[in-house]
Write a protein that holds these residues in place. Structure first.
Motif, PDB file in Angstrom:
ATOM      1  N   LEU A 214       0.846  -1.196   0.000  1.00  0.00           N
ATOM      2  CA  LEU A 214       0.000   0.000   0.000  1.00  0.00           C
ATOM      3  C   LEU A 214       0.879   1.244   0.000  1.00  0.00           C
ATOM      4  CD1 LEU A 214      -2.452  -1.125   2.842  1.00  0.00           C
ATOM      5  CD2 LEU A 214      -2.985  -1.054   0.390  1.00  0.00           C
ATOM      6  N   PRO A 215       0.400   2.354  -0.544  1.00  0.00           N
ATOM      7  CA  PRO A 215       1.173   3.593  -0.476  1.00  0.00           C
ATOM      8  C   PRO A 215       1.416   3.975   0.985  1.00  0.00           C
ATOM      9  CG  PRO A 215      -0.655   3.802  -2.024  1.00  0.00           C
ATOM     10  CD  PRO A 215      -0.862   2.520  -1.284  1.00  0.00           C
ATOM     11  N   HIS A 216       2.648   4.322   1.313  1.00  0.00           N
ATOM     12  CA  HIS A 216       2.979   4.646   2.703  1.00  0.00           C
ATOM     13  C   HIS A 216       2.519   6.051   3.075  1.00  0.00           C
ATOM     14  CE1 HIS A 216       5.113   4.813   6.482  1.00  0.00           C
ATOM     15  NE2 HIS A 216       5.693   5.933   6.106  1.00  0.00           N
ATOM     16  N   GLN A 217       1.945   6.150   4.279  1.00  0.00           N
ATOM     17  CA  GLN A 217       1.573   7.440   4.848  1.00  0.00           C
ATOM     18  C   GLN A 217       2.491   7.708   6.038  1.00  0.00           C
ATOM     19  OE1 GLN A 217      -1.022   9.339   3.581  1.00  0.00           O
ATOM     20  NE2 GLN A 217      -1.234   7.786   1.989  1.00  0.00           N
ATOM     21  N   ASN A 218       3.226   8.820   6.005  1.00  0.00           N
ATOM     22  CA  ASN A 218       4.079   9.156   7.137  1.00  0.00           C
ATOM     23  C   ASN A 218       3.226   9.352   8.383  1.00  0.00           C
ATOM     24  OD1 ASN A 218       6.733   8.987   6.286  1.00  0.00           O
ATOM     25  ND2 ASN A 218       6.758  11.054   5.448  1.00  0.00           N
ATOM     26  N   ILE A 219       3.809   9.030   9.546  1.00  0.00           N
ATOM     27  CA  ILE A 219       3.080   9.065  10.797  1.00  0.00           C
ATOM     28  C   ILE A 219       3.882   9.877  11.805  1.00  0.00           C
ATOM     29  CG2 ILE A 219       4.144   6.902  11.607  1.00  0.00           C
ATOM     30  CD1 ILE A 219       1.476   6.187  12.890  1.00  0.00           C
ATOM     31  N   ASN A 220       3.202  10.593  12.690  1.00  0.00           N
ATOM     32  CA  ASN A 220       3.906  11.312  13.751  1.00  0.00           C
ATOM     33  C   ASN A 220       3.523  10.710  15.108  1.00  0.00           C
ATOM     34  OD1 ASN A 220       1.386  12.474  14.519  1.00  0.00           O
ATOM     35  ND2 ASN A 220       1.665  14.086  12.973  1.00  0.00           N
ATOM     36  N   SER A 221       4.130  11.216  16.174  1.00  0.00           N
ATOM     37  CA  SER A 221       3.892  10.636  17.501  1.00  0.00           C
ATOM     38  C   SER A 221       2.432  10.784  17.927  1.00  0.00           C
ATOM     39  CB  SER A 221       4.813  11.298  18.533  1.00  0.00           C
ATOM     40  OG  SER A 221       6.163  11.009  18.243  1.00  0.00           O
ATOM     41  N   ALA A 222       1.799  11.897  17.546  1.00  0.00           N
ATOM     42  CA  ALA A 222       0.385  12.093  17.904  1.00  0.00           C
ATOM     43  C   ALA A 222      -0.496  11.073  17.186  1.00  0.00           C
ATOM     44  CB  ALA A 222      -0.052  13.510  17.557  1.00  0.00           C
ATOM     45  N   ASP A 223      -0.220  10.821  15.901  1.00  0.00           N
ATOM     46  CA  ASP A 223      -0.973   9.806  15.160  1.00  0.00           C
ATOM     47  C   ASP A 223      -0.780   8.425  15.790  1.00  0.00           C
ATOM     48  OD1 ASP A 223      -1.960  11.589  13.271  1.00  0.00           O
ATOM     49  OD2 ASP A 223      -0.285  11.271  11.884  1.00  0.00           O
ATOM     50  N   ALA A 224       0.463   8.118  16.165  1.00  0.00           N
ATOM     51  CA  ALA A 224       0.752   6.822  16.779  1.00  0.00           C
ATOM     52  C   ALA A 224      -0.039   6.641  18.070  1.00  0.00           C
ATOM     53  CB  ALA A 224       2.249   6.696  17.043  1.00  0.00           C
TER      54      ALA A 224
END
Length: 327
Positions: A214-224
């Motif tokens: 799947l296309p990768h979506q960058n993630i940040n600490s808040a999303d995690a």
């Protein structure tokens, strides 16, 4: 006890943790002092691009490890293998109330070092885990694949921000247990350990390589943090299927973003993850032998026991009744 550090490639966990608890490191081995608990932390360095820290101890106080982002981007991959009988608290963005493991005693977490995280270990319980720190380019070399799926491409290419979770196989759990018992006085022990750690990596990346591209979506600490909160919401009530609009509202994300990031991190859709957790909980309850098949089915929200039996057999290859009799 709280131990905080910045996740830079040069950071040496064992050295700074030893200072934190007033202990010394000898030959890359830290023996936990009596006033803290008992056990050890061992460092294995297979070169500047590939290092391992092994933890095996019981502590007198809770241990909270806070990892802050290096601020330099992803120049290091951290792979965390945890196997224990106690629940492991993994949190991002300073949210301390997320439990990764409910009934299962293991967890594998793969992250870029530009995510901040907090891990809590309970006092009085045996803690056994392994952390592998490896450079993306080196990992790509040892994987030696001509074609990588999107997950492996993301992990092995510097500059990406990612978080992945995998369940641990029985084979990996046994391997972790055996690693901590190796006699390091043997002249070939370092060589042996490198082989076995690479075997551990093989077991993990074999599973990750089978994920849907799947296309990768960058993630940040808040999303995690939000993703782990959603996972917690799912497993806290396995009798009620998750409702996507409600989950999206809780996560403060659009439904599309939540679906994409959840599947990216956990390797499955929210509903499939719920059903798998539901079946694992059913298996756990049946193994205890304190409830009948009907009681387990009704407890997990099934009004049709035939449907429960079909789903369980699809997951485990046995009907709940047969599984219960063999447990």
């Amino acid at each position: 006890m709280i131990f905080s550090f910045n996740a830079t490639p040069e950071f040496d966990f064992i050295t700074y943790f030893a200072r934190h608890i007033g202990a010394t490191v000898n030959n890359d081995l830290l023996v936990i002092p009596d006033h803290v608990g008992n056990g050890f932390i061992r460092k294995l360095a297979f070169g500047p691009e590939f290092k391992v820290t092994m933890h095996h101890y019981v502590l007198k106080d809770d241990l909270i490890i806070k990892r802050s982002t290096s601020g330099l981007g992803n120049e290091l991959i951290t792979i965390f293998f945890y196997s224990n009988e106690q629940m492991l608290g993994i949190a991002f963005d300073n949210n301390p109330n997320i439990q990764f493991s409910e009934r299962d005693d293991s967890a594998i977490q793969v992250t870029s070092n530009n995510l901040s995280s907090t891990i809590r270990f309970p006092a009085g319980h045996t803690i056994r885990y392994v952390v592998i720190a490896i450079m993306p380019s080196y990992l790509k070399t040892i994987l030696a694949l001509n074609k990588l799926n999107s997950t492996l491409e993301t992990i092995t290419n510097p500059g990406n921000t990612f978080l992945y979770f995998e369940n641990m196989t029985a084979e990996a759990k046994l391997l972790l247990k055996n690693l901590s018992a190796v006699d390091m006085s043997d002249g070939l022990s370092q060589f042996y350990m490198q082989i076995k750690v690479q075997e551990l990596l093989y077991l993990l990346f074999q599973k990750l390589s089978k994920r849907e591209s799947l296309p990768h979506q960058n993630i940040n600490s808040a999303d995690a943090a939000r993703l782990l909160h959603i996972r917690n919401e799912i497993i806290n009530d396995l009798s009620t299927p998750p409702v996507l609009p409600e989950m999206a509202q809780i996560a403060a994300m659009s439904e599309t973003k939540l679906k994409q990031l959840f599947k990216q991190a956990f390797g499955d859709t929210i509903y499939n993850y719920f059903q798998r957790a539901r079946m694992e909980e059913a298996a756990f309850l049946l193994k205890q032998g304190k409830r009948s098949v009907a009681e387990v089915g009704y407890e997990l929200g099934f009004t049709n026991l035939s449907h429960f039996s079909r789903l369980f057999k699809k997951h485990y290859g046995f009907t709940p009744k047969r599984y219960s009799s063999q447990a």
